[in-house]
Design a protein around this motif. Sequence first.
Motif, PDB file in Angstrom:
ATOM      1  N   GLY A 190       0.796  -1.223   0.000  1.00 39.91           N
ATOM      2  CA  GLY A 190       0.000   0.000   0.000  1.00 39.91           C
ATOM      3  C   GLY A 190       0.825   1.268   0.000  1.00 39.91           C
ATOM      4  O   GLY A 190       0.351   2.330  -0.436  1.00 39.91           O
ATOM      5  N   LYS A 191       2.076   1.179   0.432  1.00 37.94           N
ATOM      6  CA  LYS A 191       2.935   2.361   0.489  1.00 37.94           C
ATOM      7  C   LYS A 191       3.388   2.829  -0.886  1.00 37.94           C
ATOM      8  O   LYS A 191       3.930   3.929  -1.022  1.00 37.94           O
ATOM      9  N   TYR A 192       3.164   1.996  -1.904  1.00 36.95           N
ATOM     10  CA  TYR A 192       3.739   2.294  -3.218  1.00 36.95           C
ATOM     11  C   TYR A 192       2.693   2.604  -4.282  1.00 36.95           C
ATOM     12  O   TYR A 192       3.018   2.651  -5.465  1.00 36.95           O
ATOM     13  N   ASP A 193       1.444   2.831  -3.899  1.00 35.60           N
ATOM     14  CA  ASP A 193       0.400   3.135  -4.878  1.00 35.60           C
ATOM     15  C   ASP A 193       0.754   4.374  -5.704  1.00 35.60           C
ATOM     16  O   ASP A 193       0.636   4.381  -6.938  1.00 35.60           O
ATOM     17  N   HIS A 194       1.181   5.432  -5.028  1.00 31.31           N
ATOM     18  CA  HIS A 194       1.527   6.673  -5.726  1.00 31.31           C
ATOM     19  C   HIS A 194       2.730   6.455  -6.640  1.00 31.31           C
ATOM     20  O   HIS A 194       2.734   6.914  -7.804  1.00 31.31           O
ATOM     21  N   PHE A 195       3.722   5.753  -6.154  1.00 28.86           N
ATOM     22  CA  PHE A 195       4.921   5.467  -6.949  1.00 28.86           C
ATOM     23  C   PHE A 195       4.569   4.724  -8.235  1.00 28.86           C
ATOM     24  O   PHE A 195       5.057   5.073  -9.317  1.00 28.86           O
ATOM     25  N   LEU A 196       3.723   3.719  -8.148  1.00 26.57           N
ATOM     26  CA  LEU A 196       3.383   2.914  -9.323  1.00 26.57           C
ATOM     27  C   LEU A 196       2.649   3.728 -10.386  1.00 26.57           C
ATOM     28  O   LEU A 196       2.764   3.435 -11.585  1.00 26.57           O
ATOM     29  N   LEU A 240      14.389   5.656  -1.138  1.00 24.46           N
ATOM     30  CA  LEU A 240      14.273   6.512  -2.325  1.00 24.46           C
ATOM     31  C   LEU A 240      12.828   6.931  -2.556  1.00 24.46           C
ATOM     32  O   LEU A 240      12.550   8.093  -2.884  1.00 24.46           O
ATOM     33  N   VAL A 241      11.908   5.989  -2.402  1.00 29.08           N
ATOM     34  CA  VAL A 241      10.488   6.310  -2.601  1.00 29.08           C
ATOM     35  C   VAL A 241      10.021   7.310  -1.552  1.00 29.08           C
ATOM     36  O   VAL A 241       9.350   8.304  -1.877  1.00 29.08           O
ATOM     37  N   GLN A 242      10.369   7.067  -0.295  1.00 30.53           N
ATOM     38  CA  GLN A 242       9.914   7.949   0.783  1.00 30.53           C
ATOM     39  C   GLN A 242      10.504   9.358   0.672  1.00 30.53           C
ATOM     40  O   GLN A 242       9.894  10.331   1.130  1.00 30.53           O
ATOM     41  N   VAL A 247      12.184   8.619  -9.821  1.00 27.70           N
ATOM     42  CA  VAL A 247      12.931   8.142 -10.982  1.00 27.70           C
ATOM     43  C   VAL A 247      14.097   7.273 -10.526  1.00 27.70           C
ATOM     44  O   VAL A 247      14.353   6.201 -11.090  1.00 27.70           O
ATOM     45  N   ASP A 248      14.796   7.727  -9.497  1.00 29.94           N
ATOM     46  CA  ASP A 248      15.903   6.931  -8.956  1.00 29.94           C
ATOM     47  C   ASP A 248      15.394   5.578  -8.465  1.00 29.94           C
ATOM     48  O   ASP A 248      16.028   4.544  -8.693  1.00 29.94           O
ATOM     49  N   ALA A 249      14.247   5.580  -7.794  1.00 27.45           N
ATOM     50  CA  ALA A 249      13.684   4.329  -7.268  1.00 27.45           C
ATOM     51  C   ALA A 249      13.311   3.385  -8.406  1.00 27.45           C
ATOM     52  O   ALA A 249      13.538   2.173  -8.324  1.00 27.45           O
ATOM     53  N   ALA A 250      12.722   3.925  -9.479  1.00 27.60           N
ATOM     54  CA  ALA A 250      12.337   3.088 -10.613  1.00 27.60           C
ATOM     55  C   ALA A 250      13.568   2.477 -11.277  1.00 27.60           C
ATOM     56  O   ALA A 250      13.577   1.293 -11.645  1.00 27.60           O
TER      57      ALA A 250
END
Length: 344
Positions: A190-196, A240-242, A247-250
């Motif tokens: 759930g922490k990565y919905d925005h990232f995806l 990186l996501v937080q 872009v770095d995280a991807a």
Amino acid sequence: MTYGFGNIFNDVRQVWAGGLTYDKMVERTKTIKPYRGGLNNAYPMGWREYSRRHFRANKDGSFSIYYKNRESVDVVESGNFKEGWDKESLTKWVDRQHLATVYPDNTFEIRQHLGQGDSTYMSEAFGYWFQSCGARGGTIAWNNAGHMHPIFKGMRLHLDHAKKVMGETVTPYTTFQRRVNRKLANEALGKYDHFLKVAPVMIGAMHQDGLLETMRDLVQEGIFNKKEPNDSSMVHFDKLVQSHRLVDAACLFMLANNVHHVAYSAFHETKPCLGGYWGSNNSPEREAAFFKMRLEQAFKDIFKPSIIKAHNAFDLKELKAGTVLPKSKWGYIIKSDGEPVIRL
């Protein structure tokens, strides 16, 4: 036993019919001559002409079993390296093909295991069935009584038939099967919905040069180790996501999972690109478009299991030693004397 390689090790099976023992090895050193040259301590495991398959009598009474060019082992054991030889590299490769050591107490220690060829060789010699099985986390060994053991570096097993069929091992170990804890997994994902949602859009706006520069920066910052991509994993991904470095995280996600070999191609010395082994003839624009496409596909295919593993969202079920390991998507944790082992 013959599994998958036909009669390629038929000579080994004939010599050690029923499985080798320490006493059989002692007897073989008394009834046949060692190979000439070298240290005069190497004997054929099977037919004499196949000298890669050999064992060596050690000064402490043990025997070392090799699947390696005999002359190379002679050089390493004697220390007689010729000028210009890479001592470190040759020593490493000889050690990697020192498969097992047999001891006077009629047990053997597993030292290395490189693949199916080693599995067949050792199956014909030891009276166990060795098999490389990714669904069970690595190499496993069966005995005739149906007991299965996960194989790890330094593990010692019995050669005595009565102890083998009882499922006993010299080295104690405990096996835990990973099972997904749905609550922990859902919290982690759930922490990565925005990232995806956002990361593919940001990646799609970038050119190949910018993406490659981002990957080089990840190396310079110590976030990604290009020499050991499989060990870099996802340890820095969450930070990186937080910190909104999406872009770095991807890019780290693609590198850590080596999607389309990007962990190698991005750092190619003469023609770096965003996928493949030996460079690409695509235009930079097409390379960037393909990278975004592969990113989106990787999010669908492997993002969920990668995050679950990275967050260790599992419960552990202990399994009795010697039991048949069920095939597991999430793998196992093996411990000996309370410490994690190195699976082979």
